[in-house]
Design a protein around this motif. Structure first.
Motif, PDB file in Angstrom:
ATOM      1  N   SER A  61       0.235  -2.243 -18.134  1.00 38.78           N
ATOM      2  CA  SER A  61      -0.357  -0.905 -18.572  1.00 38.78           C
ATOM      3  C   SER A  61      -0.039  -0.934 -20.122  1.00 38.78           C
ATOM      4  CB  SER A  61       0.010   0.286 -17.942  1.00 38.78           C
ATOM      5  OG  SER A  61       1.509   0.544 -18.240  1.00 38.78           O
ATOM      6  N   HIS A 191      -3.733   7.901 -16.639  1.00 35.91           N
ATOM      7  CA  HIS A 191      -2.463   8.053 -16.003  1.00 35.91           C
ATOM      8  C   HIS A 191      -1.442   6.999 -16.749  1.00 35.91           C
ATOM      9  CE1 HIS A 191       1.158   8.079 -13.015  1.00 35.91           C
ATOM     10  NE2 HIS A 191       1.026   6.869 -13.168  1.00 35.91           N
ATOM     11  N   ALA A 192      -1.789   6.118 -17.020  1.00 34.63           N
ATOM     12  CA  ALA A 192      -1.067   5.026 -17.795  1.00 34.63           C
ATOM     13  C   ALA A 192      -0.620   5.682 -19.215  1.00 34.63           C
ATOM     14  CB  ALA A 192      -1.826   3.771 -17.926  1.00 34.63           C
ATOM     15  N   GLU A 195       1.980   8.424 -18.674  1.00 31.89           N
ATOM     16  CA  GLU A 195       3.328   7.725 -18.557  1.00 31.89           C
ATOM     17  C   GLU A 195       3.927   7.128 -19.545  1.00 31.89           C
ATOM     18  OE1 GLU A 195       3.454   4.348 -15.656  1.00 31.89           O
ATOM     19  OE2 GLU A 195       4.210   5.628 -14.353  1.00 31.89           O
ATOM     20  N   ARG A 196       3.205   6.388 -20.151  1.00 33.18           N
ATOM     21  CA  ARG A 196       3.835   5.750 -21.598  1.00 33.18           C
ATOM     22  C   ARG A 196       4.131   6.718 -22.733  1.00 33.18           C
ATOM     23  NH1 ARG A 196       5.224   0.154 -21.167  1.00 33.18           N
ATOM     24  NH2 ARG A 196       4.048  -0.661 -19.523  1.00 33.18           N
ATOM     25  N   LEU A 198       5.247   9.708 -22.167  1.00 30.84           N
ATOM     26  CA  LEU A 198       6.328  10.238 -21.430  1.00 30.84           C
ATOM     27  C   LEU A 198       7.851   9.678 -21.746  1.00 30.84           C
ATOM     28  CD1 LEU A 198       4.971  12.492 -18.716  1.00 30.84           C
ATOM     29  CD2 LEU A 198       5.866  13.223 -20.578  1.00 30.84           C
ATOM     30  N   SER A 199       7.426   8.230 -21.586  1.00 38.49           N
ATOM     31  CA  SER A 199       8.638   7.327 -21.524  1.00 38.49           C
ATOM     32  C   SER A 199       9.252   7.007 -23.135  1.00 38.49           C
ATOM     33  CB  SER A 199       8.495   5.985 -20.694  1.00 38.49           C
ATOM     34  OG  SER A 199       7.193   5.197 -21.487  1.00 38.49           O
TER      35      SER A 199
END
Length: 200
Positions: A61, A191-192, A195-196, A198-199
């Motif tokens: 991703s 979504h990717a 997610e990225r 947030l990380s």
């Protein structure tokens, strides 16, 4: 009211929340991405095609997001075919975009974007016939971007982290200019991106 380039650059996923950040990013890409850098496709279509190529090639991703957003610097700088002189100077769109993407997602996404223009210069210098497959806009911009790499530049480039991914990104960039090509919509990468963001 559509988000502006200045407002986009001030966004912090951690402050507004990753879903809201993604909404604003997609809003900006949808509107600003209707411009054309190359006559064959819009800048949004180009990004979607590049991300789809990365996905089809089995890349993760992070690579897909880098491919999707690799030309965001063009949008921020308002570089497009609507300006007759937009290829006369090199405003380093890859650096502008990479700074933003590194702040949002980290070096794993920002650095390949920073290197995708040097990757073009690298491929022109190392692959006979590569330049003949470039679009007219890419050929025109090559000169102001420095032309083919020297031997010293090649050595420095190939020792950079993420240079291999940058070369792959460059190839997707070259291939992602097909009119009416079928790709997933922006939402496919929602979504990717969340997610990225947030990380980081």
């Amino acid at each position: 009211m559509t988000i502006t380039a200045q407002e986009l650059q001030q966004l912090r996923p951690q402050e507004v929340g990753a879903p809201t950040f993604c909404d604003h990013l997609f809003e900006y890409l949808t509107v600003a991405g209707q411009s054309r850098y190359d006559e064959s496709v819009t800048q949004l279509e180009h990004g979607l095609q590049c991300a789809h190529l990365a996905e089809q090639a089995g890349f993760d991703s992070a690579a897909q997001i880098a491919a999707l957003l690799h030309d965001i610097g063009h949008l921020i700088l308002d570089e497009h075919a609507g300006h007759d002189d937009f290829l006369d100077d090199d405003l380093s769109h890859e650096v502008v975009g990479a700074r933003l993407l590194t702040r949002w997602f980290g070096a794993e996404i920002g650095q390949p974007v920073a290197l995708h223009v040097p990757a073009k210069r690298y491929l022109v210098a190392t692959e006979p016939g590569y330049v003949s497959g470039l679009s007219e806009a890419s050929v025109r911009s090559l000169e102001v971007q420095g032309g083919p790499m020297t031997a010293q530049e090649i050595e420095l480039f190939t020792n950079r982290p993420y240079f291999k991914l940058a070369v792959d990104l460059r190839r997707w960039d070259d291939q992602g200019k097909v009119p009416d090509a079928g790709t997933p919509p922006l939402s496919h990468w929602r979504h990717a991106i969340i997610e990225r963001a947030l990380s980081d």
